[in-house]
Design a protein around this motif. Structure first.
Motif, PDB file in Angstrom:
ATOM      1  N   LYS A 122       6.082  -2.307  -3.506  1.00 54.66           N
ATOM      2  CA  LYS A 122       5.452  -1.425  -3.090  1.00 54.66           C
ATOM      3  C   LYS A 122       5.334  -1.153  -1.670  1.00 54.66           C
ATOM      4  CE  LYS A 122       1.468   1.045  -5.024  1.00 54.66           C
ATOM      5  NZ  LYS A 122       0.175   0.661  -6.036  1.00 54.66           N
ATOM      6  N   SER A 123       5.301  -2.229  -1.054  1.00 56.98           N
ATOM      7  CA  SER A 123       5.168  -2.088   0.527  1.00 56.98           C
ATOM      8  C   SER A 123       6.556  -1.676   0.989  1.00 56.98           C
ATOM      9  CB  SER A 123       4.547  -3.555   0.957  1.00 56.98           C
ATOM     10  OG  SER A 123       5.538  -4.029   1.994  1.00 56.98           O
TER      11      SER A 123
ATOM     12  N   LEU B 263       5.371  -7.493  -6.922  1.00 57.91           N
ATOM     13  CA  LEU B 263       5.074  -6.210  -6.749  1.00 57.91           C
ATOM     14  C   LEU B 263       4.562  -5.626  -5.674  1.00 57.91           C
ATOM     15  CD1 LEU B 263       3.587  -5.770 -10.591  1.00 57.91           C
ATOM     16  CD2 LEU B 263       5.565  -4.446  -9.709  1.00 57.91           C
ATOM     17  N   ALA B 264       3.555  -6.235  -5.131  1.00 64.11           N
ATOM     18  CA  ALA B 264       2.977  -5.850  -3.708  1.00 64.11           C
ATOM     19  C   ALA B 264       4.055  -5.765  -2.869  1.00 64.11           C
ATOM     20  CB  ALA B 264       2.000  -6.954  -3.281  1.00 64.11           C
ATOM     21  N   ILE B 265       4.866  -6.790  -2.759  1.00 64.57           N
ATOM     22  CA  ILE B 265       5.986  -6.604  -1.760  1.00 64.57           C
ATOM     23  C   ILE B 265       7.103  -5.487  -1.933  1.00 64.57           C
ATOM     24  CG2 ILE B 265       8.194  -7.668  -0.895  1.00 64.57           C
ATOM     25  CD1 ILE B 265       6.570 -10.333  -1.429  1.00 64.57           C
TER      26      ILE B 265
ATOM     27  N   GLN C 244       1.859 -10.131  -9.660  1.00 66.62           N
ATOM     28  CA  GLN C 244       1.211  -9.163  -8.364  1.00 66.62           C
ATOM     29  C   GLN C 244       1.936  -9.191  -7.065  1.00 66.62           C
ATOM     30  OE1 GLN C 244      -1.627  -7.345  -9.076  1.00 66.62           O
ATOM     31  NE2 GLN C 244      -1.058  -7.834 -11.275  1.00 66.62           N
ATOM     32  N   THR C 245       2.209 -10.622  -6.675  1.00 68.62           N
ATOM     33  CA  THR C 245       2.999 -10.491  -5.398  1.00 68.62           C
ATOM     34  C   THR C 245       4.181  -9.817  -5.014  1.00 68.62           C
ATOM     35  OG1 THR C 245       1.664 -12.558  -4.925  1.00 68.62           O
ATOM     36  CG2 THR C 245       3.164 -12.067  -3.490  1.00 68.62           C
TER      37      THR C 245
ATOM     38  N   LYS D 148      -4.054  -6.113  -4.826  1.00 68.82           N
ATOM     39  CA  LYS D 148      -2.770  -5.905  -4.511  1.00 68.82           C
ATOM     40  C   LYS D 148      -2.077  -5.369  -5.946  1.00 68.82           C
ATOM     41  CE  LYS D 148      -1.755  -9.921  -1.565  1.00 68.82           C
ATOM     42  NZ  LYS D 148      -1.132 -11.382  -1.457  1.00 68.82           N
ATOM     43  N   PRO D 149      -1.150  -4.831  -5.877  1.00 69.50           N
ATOM     44  CA  PRO D 149      -0.315  -4.083  -4.997  1.00 69.50           C
ATOM     45  C   PRO D 149      -1.150  -2.931  -4.406  1.00 69.50           C
ATOM     46  CG  PRO D 149       0.613  -3.632  -6.906  1.00 69.50           C
ATOM     47  CD  PRO D 149      -0.426  -4.598  -7.383  1.00 69.50           C
ATOM     48  N   PHE D 150      -0.879  -2.769  -3.251  1.00 69.67           N
ATOM     49  CA  PHE D 150      -1.497  -1.735  -2.391  1.00 69.67           C
ATOM     50  C   PHE D 150      -0.690  -0.728  -1.494  1.00 69.67           C
ATOM     51  CE2 PHE D 150      -2.821  -5.393  -0.092  1.00 69.67           C
ATOM     52  CZ  PHE D 150      -2.251  -4.982   1.122  1.00 69.67           C
ATOM     53  N   HIS D 151      -1.028   0.517  -1.435  1.00 71.65           N
ATOM     54  CA  HIS D 151      -0.161   1.069  -0.475  1.00 71.65           C
ATOM     55  C   HIS D 151      -0.633   1.016   0.772  1.00 71.65           C
ATOM     56  CE1 HIS D 151       1.905   3.941  -3.295  1.00 71.65           C
ATOM     57  NE2 HIS D 151       1.013   3.934  -3.848  1.00 71.65           N
TER      58      HIS D 151
ATOM     59  N   LYS E  92      -1.412  -5.486 -14.309  1.00 71.68           N
ATOM     60  CA  LYS E  92      -2.714  -5.646 -13.984  1.00 71.68           C
ATOM     61  C   LYS E  92      -3.733  -5.456 -15.515  1.00 71.68           C
ATOM     62  CE  LYS E  92      -3.520  -2.730 -10.014  1.00 71.68           C
ATOM     63  NZ  LYS E  92      -3.870  -1.600  -9.409  1.00 71.68           N
TER      64      LYS E  92
ATOM     65  N   SER F  60       3.007  -2.070 -12.427  1.00 73.52           N
ATOM     66  CA  SER F  60       1.981  -2.568 -11.861  1.00 73.52           C
ATOM     67  C   SER F  60       0.711  -2.592 -12.776  1.00 73.52           C
ATOM     68  CB  SER F  60       1.545  -1.635 -10.601  1.00 73.52           C
ATOM     69  OG  SER F  60       0.489  -1.975 -10.137  1.00 73.52           O
TER      70      SER F  60
ATOM     71  N   ASP G  63       7.037   1.888   0.799  1.00 74.54           N
ATOM     72  CA  ASP G  63       6.215   2.496   1.709  1.00 74.54           C
ATOM     73  C   ASP G  63       6.960   2.630   2.901  1.00 74.54           C
ATOM     74  OD1 ASP G  63       3.958   3.399   0.267  1.00 74.54           O
ATOM     75  OD2 ASP G  63       2.431   1.676   1.102  1.00 74.54           O
TER      76      ASP G  63
END
Lengths: 428, 224
Positions: A241-242, A237-239, A234-235, B101-104, A276, A272, A245
């Motif tokens: 995605k960020s 992936l979050a990075i 998750q982490t 997470k993950p989010f926009h 999930k 993602s 962005d």
């Protein structure tokens, strides 16, 4: 397949048959021997009595000569007749068969005989004493009948004993078997077979207990691994995605670059979603989401449709709803939402444009049908990642999650294909 | 507006700062439990982004700490822990919102916007942007005092744009905002086009400037 106890039973029966069959000649020999020696003794006694009475001077030779003919004719068991002195031989015993020359049936009788020579008043006589003895075949027949009778008694006894023993002795085994058959590794159950009074079963139970304990721990380990692995994803992936962005926000981005970024977003979304969903599966398996409430299925369907209506409209799908209001189930709200969302998303994704989707909610079943061309492999359908999809977004887990949720609540999910429609039905 | 980002993943925290700074937020980062506890003790923030998994402690404890001190700060939990249990517990203790997470970043920005509004304006909430006035309670929008009728989705979309001024919003981010988690199950976000087009049309017909710009190949931007 034959039962375990019928194997020794068969062997025992055959062994008993062989022994009993072998005993027939032995019995015959013993009986015949006793009989013969008894008759020999009997004949000897007669001989001695005749000899004593004939030689004790009570009768003179004329008297004896006079009755001898009559005596020989009337007395069936013994014959006494004069012979020359030279014919004298030592006493002998013999067995002889004689055809009966009187009576209605001319059968053959067996006789045990004693041949002896005696001297009465200086004259030599030959004494033959013959006593009837049972024929060999008759003895054997009688023994065989008795033996067969006992053999049958043995077999019947074996059968009855076998049944009783198998019921009693094997009952702990059957208990173990029942527990094992009811055991489900995925259901988070514990299995304690306990000990038995019988050493072998006790050893079996403890071996199985140990085996299952190991299996449970490996299984749990795997679940934890799955949960941790998807969690760890998750982490990063979050990075990722960020970063995408942020990259989108840069001022001097070209059209090509922004198109590339857009293309990255789609597989990103897929990764993602997979991660999930894996996490969700692990959590359902680990018996999370325990709090349950009474939920109206119609409400959840409507909420879900509300979120998905754009996708339906976008594909110009025709939606038909037959919803019985007020149908409630007791479940975790999140899980029920997930179940319905996944089924609806599945239907929307796989229906060709301008196709049809039908939602039927009856008292204890929810049915979602959508247009399709060919039936799907019902075996593989609910397995994880089993459908190799051309779609880039499918996580391959949607229906696996549906299955897992239905398992949790002991609901039934049934797939069928009829009239060019895929039909998924959940029975509550 | 001051925002504290409690997040142990440096890269992610930096990105959030980068995105939010341009929205005129002042951002600070706390990477550990201790650091966060200190900052909360000393300063006040308008909004706190809280990661539940922290080195040195549990984010839930920080949440309790904040609530004990009765600090009027908007709190948004951001965590990879997306189990409903955690959400329920977090919201029960007093978090205002929850983002898995993950989010926009655009989604986060919209949530922060909404949380701060709710906290600071006591729910009597009106957003004014030039000729456009949005009444959050009444769910009405007026342009030059002329009311326009928006569908709930269009209203939602307008708020999302206003919460992300001058940002490029990808179709994926918009779809995710509108249909939540379900969005990433689909590979086609074309339906957004219809909503954006309708929103744009309604605003312009009422005499609003054209703030909604299409960014070719990517998405849309609320330019002001």
């Amino acid at each position: 397949m034959s039962k375990l106890l019928s194997k020794p039973f068969k062997a025992f029966s055959i062994y008993a048959l062989i022994i009993l069959a072998a005993s027939i000649p032995v019995y015959y020999w013993v009986v015949d021997h006793i009989w013969k020696s008894e008759l020999d003794e009997h004949n000897l006694i007669i001989k001695e009595r005749i000899e004593k009475n004939a030689t004790n001077e009570r009768f003179d030779i004329q008297q004896i000569e006079a009755v001898l003919d009559i005596w020989n004719a009337l007395e069936p068991g013994a014959r006494l007749y004069p012979v020359p002195a030279t014919a004298v031989r030592p006493d002998s015993i013999y067995t002889i068969y004689r055809k009966r020359d009187f009576g209605s049936d001319k059968q053959i009788d067996r006789f045990r005989g004693l041949s002896s020579f005696l001297t009465v008043h200086g004259k030599t006589y030959h004494l033959e004493i013959e006593t009837n003895i049972e024929e060999t075949e008759e003895i054997i027949l009688a023994i065989a009948i008795v033996t067969t009778f006992f053999f049958l008694m043995l077999v019947v006894g074996f059968i009855i004993l076998n049944r009783n023993i198998s019921q009693r002795i094997w009952s702990p085994f059957r208990k173990t078997l029942e527990k094992l058959q009811a055991f489900d590794l995925t259901a988070n159950q514990e299995l304690h077979l306990g000990s038995s009074e019988i050493e072998e079963f006790s050893a079996l139970n403890s071996a199985i207990d140990k085996l299952i304990e190991n299996n449970i721990s490996v299984f749990n380990e795997q679940r934890r691994f799955l949960e941790n692995a998807s969690h760890e994803l998750q982490t990063p992936l979050a990075i990722l995605k960020s970063k995408i962005d942020l990259l989108l926000q840069t001022k001097d981005i070209t059209q090509d670059q922004s198109q590339l970024l857009n293309d990255i977003e789609i597989p990103m979304a897929r990764v993602s979603r997979i991660s999930k969903n894996l996490l969700l599966l692990a959590k359902i398996e680990n018996k999370q989401f325990q709090d349950t409430t009474q939920i109206s299925i119609a409400d959840i369907v409507n909420e879900s449709l509300d979120l998905l209506i754009e996708y339906l409209e976008d594909k110009k799908l025709i939606l038909t709803e037959n919803i019985t209001p007020g149908v409630k189930v007791s479940a975790n709200k999140f899980l029920l939402e997930t179940l319905i969302n996944n089924l609806l998303i599945n239907a929307i994704r796989h229906t060709p444009a301008n196709g049809q989707i039908t939602i039927n909610l009856f008292n204890n079943s929810l049915e979602i049908k959508n247009t399709g061309t060919a039936p799907l492999d019902a075996e593989k359908l609910f397995k994880r990642f089993a459908i190799s999809s051309k779609d880039s977004i499918n996580s391959g887990l949607g229906l696996a999650i549906v299955k897992e949720i239905t398992l949790r609540y002991q609901w039934k999910i049934i797939y069928s294909f009829k009239d060019e429609m895929h039909r998924f039905s959940v029975e509550f | 507006m001051k925002i504290l980002i409690i997040e142990d993943e440096q890269a992610l925290a930096q990105d959030i700062v980068a995105y939010l700074s341009e929205q005129n937020y002042i951002c600070e980062i706390a990477g550990t439990y201790q650091e966060a506890a200190e900052k909360i003790g000393i300063y006040t923030y308008d909004c706190i982004l809280l990661d539940l998994m922290l080195p040195g402690g549990n984010g839930m404890d920080l949440l309790s700490l904040l609530k004990q001190e009765n600090i009027e700060t908007g709190i948004i939990i951001i965590s990879a822990k997306n189990a409903t249990e955690d959400i329920v517990q977090g919201l029960r203790i007093g978090a205002d919102d929850y983002l898995a997470k993950p989010f926009h970043h655009s989604e986060l920005s919209a949530r922060i916007h909404s949380v701060i509004r709710r906290k600071q304006f006591n729910n009597s909430n009106v957003i004014q942007q030039n000729e456009i006035k949005i009444d959050l309670l009444g769910k009405t929008v007026t342009v030059n005092n002329q009311e326009i009728t928006l569908t709930p989705k269009e209203f939602n979309l307008l708020l999302f744009f206003i919460g992300n001024k001058n940002k490029v919003l990808s179709k994926g981010a918009i779809a995710e905002h509108l249909s939540g988690d379900l969005a990433d199950m689909f590979d086609n976000y074309d339906f957004i086009y219809a909503h954006v087009k309708n929103l744009k049309k309604k605003l312009q017909e009422a005499g609003s400037n054209n703030y909604l710009k299409t960014v070719y190949g990517t998405g849309y931007k609320w330019e002001i």
